[in-house]
Write an enzyme that holds these catalytic residues in place. Structure first.
Site, PDB file in Angstrom:
ATOM      1  N   SER A 142       0.839  -1.193   0.000  1.00 15.49           N
ATOM      2  CA  SER A 142       0.000   0.000   0.000  1.00 15.49           C
ATOM      3  C   SER A 142       0.883   1.255   0.000  1.00 15.49           C
ATOM      4  O   SER A 142       1.687   1.438  -0.911  1.00 15.49           O
ATOM      5  CB  SER A 142      -0.962  -0.042   1.196  1.00 15.49           C
ATOM      6  OG  SER A 142      -1.975   0.927   1.063  1.00 15.49           O
ATOM      7  N   ASP A 269      -9.710  -4.221  -5.627  1.00 12.10           N
ATOM      8  CA  ASP A 269      -9.202  -3.440  -4.491  1.00 12.10           C
ATOM      9  C   ASP A 269     -10.142  -2.251  -4.261  1.00 12.10           C
ATOM     10  O   ASP A 269     -10.312  -1.411  -5.145  1.00 12.10           O
ATOM     11  CB  ASP A 269      -7.792  -2.938  -4.813  1.00 12.10           C
ATOM     12  CG  ASP A 269      -7.095  -2.281  -3.628  1.00 12.10           C
ATOM     13  OD1 ASP A 269      -7.783  -1.620  -2.811  1.00 12.10           O
ATOM     14  OD2 ASP A 269      -5.870  -2.403  -3.523  1.00 12.10           O
ATOM     15  N   HIS A 298      -7.511  -5.347  -0.832  1.00 11.91           N
ATOM     16  CA  HIS A 298      -6.387  -4.464  -0.523  1.00 11.91           C
ATOM     17  C   HIS A 298      -5.496  -5.149   0.512  1.00 11.91           C
ATOM     18  O   HIS A 298      -5.901  -5.346   1.658  1.00 11.91           O
ATOM     19  CB  HIS A 298      -6.887  -3.122   0.015  1.00 11.91           C
ATOM     20  CG  HIS A 298      -5.798  -2.089   0.139  1.00 11.91           C
ATOM     21  ND1 HIS A 298      -5.293  -1.426  -0.959  1.00 11.91           N
ATOM     22  CD2 HIS A 298      -5.115  -1.634   1.217  1.00 11.91           C
ATOM     23  CE1 HIS A 298      -4.348  -0.587  -0.553  1.00 11.91           C
ATOM     24  NE2 HIS A 298      -4.217  -0.707   0.755  1.00 11.91           N
TER      25      HIS A 298
END
Length: 326
Positions: A142, A269, A298
């Site tokens: 991320s 996601d 995610h």
């Protein structure tokens, strides 16, 4: 290099969409067999970073993997622990570092961390070199994925030769698009979680640096864009959120990456829209692969069946590091 859309990753039927696939591992995956040794290093501005080491115990390792976590994460997140466990079992030493204000201890300076703070990542890399490692790999999740890609692009042809490959997952390569995506009604749980985590840090900072940061301004924060506009940008020298996003989105740096790099994002996601990824740009690159899975959420990527509690993302990373499998 053409984009890759994989079909070998399939989530369990009881995790039917990107939200379930993101949230389930974060809440319910427990990994208790990773033992860290913590080291604190001092930054040039008299702050500190907490580094958590996990070593194979073997006389010779395959190299050191430096792992960068996500927004409001730390070295104890399940996606970090799972990857560290998978890597050390295969002979890699690991260094999971905690950003400023993360890892259970507030940092000393007025600044926090942000999506493009590559000065701290470089400090960690240089520290690893001082430990004698001649083979390094970078891995990010991320926000940490964006940070890693930006760092590689900034360094370009000047990247130290010890860094051989990089693997990143669930990367918000367009920070503005992802900031706006988290404002969608279906993403309120993520927005609430992040803002609830950040507010105590702002409160604590405001007590130490009242001339630089005001907790009273938090009443104006309704979205993540607001937080970045009011706090992130101001504390780190950017002219508002738009300037911060424009100067730190890794999509503007990826073309300068010189080492084999794998970017893995799930098409479902909820926080990173697939259309925000620079797909055509990466498709023309010979050494950067963008792999788009149908499922995964995610930083999720839980497999339909588990072998030794290994998630699909962990096996995928190992395949790339060991075989350059693309």
């Amino acid at each position: 290099m053409p984009l890759l859309r994989t079909t070998d990753h399939k989530a369990p039927f009881w995790l039917p969409n990107g939200h379930f696939q993101s949230i389930f591992p974060a809440l319910f995956r427990k990994i208790k067999d990773v033992a860290y040794t913590r080291e604190q290093i001092i930054t040039p501005d008299d702050d500190f970073l907490n580094l958590d080491w996990a070593k194979t115990g073997a006389p010779v390792s395959k190299g050191l993997v430096i792992l960068s976590h996500g927004l409001e994460g730390d070295s104890q997140r399940q996606y970090i622990l799972g990857m560290v466990r998978a890597l050390t079992r295969q002979g890699y030493d690991c260094l999971a570092w905690n950003y400023r204000s993360c890892g259970g201890e507030m940092n000393k300076q007025v600044r926090f961390y942000h999506s493009g703070a590559t000065d701290d990542l470089d400090l960690v890399v240089q520290h690893a070199l001082l430990k004698g490692y001649g083979t390094l790999f970078l891995m990010g999740f991320s926000l940490g994925g964006n940070l890693t890609l930006k760092y590689l692009g900034e360094q370009g042809t000047l990247l130290i030769p010890e860094i051989k490959k990089a693997v990143v997952f669930s990367v918000p390569m367009d920070l503005l698009a992802c900031s706006r995506a988290i404002e969608k009604p279906e993403n309120w749980v993520y927005l609430k979680r992040f803002l609830s985590s950040l507010k105590p840090k702002v409160t604590e900072k405001s007590k130490v640096f009242p001339d630089h940061i005001s907790v009273g301004d938090y009443a104006k924060v309704k979205t993540f864009y607001d937080f970045d506009h009011i706090y992130t940008a101001a504390l780190h020298g950017f002219d508002g959120a738009d300037d911060y996003y424009a100067r730190n989105s890794s999509k503007f740096f990826v073309e300068s990456i010189t080492i084999p790099t794998l970017i893995v994002n799930a098409l479902n996601d909820p926080l990173v829209p697939a259309e925000s990824l620079p797909q055509a740009q990466i498709a023309a690159m010979p050494n950067v692969w963008l792999e788009l899975t149908q499922e995964g959420g995610h930083c999720g990527f839980r497999s339909e069946t588990l072998d030794n509690d290994l998630y699909w993302s962990e096996q995928r990373a190992l395949d790339f590091l060991e075989n350059n499998k693309s």
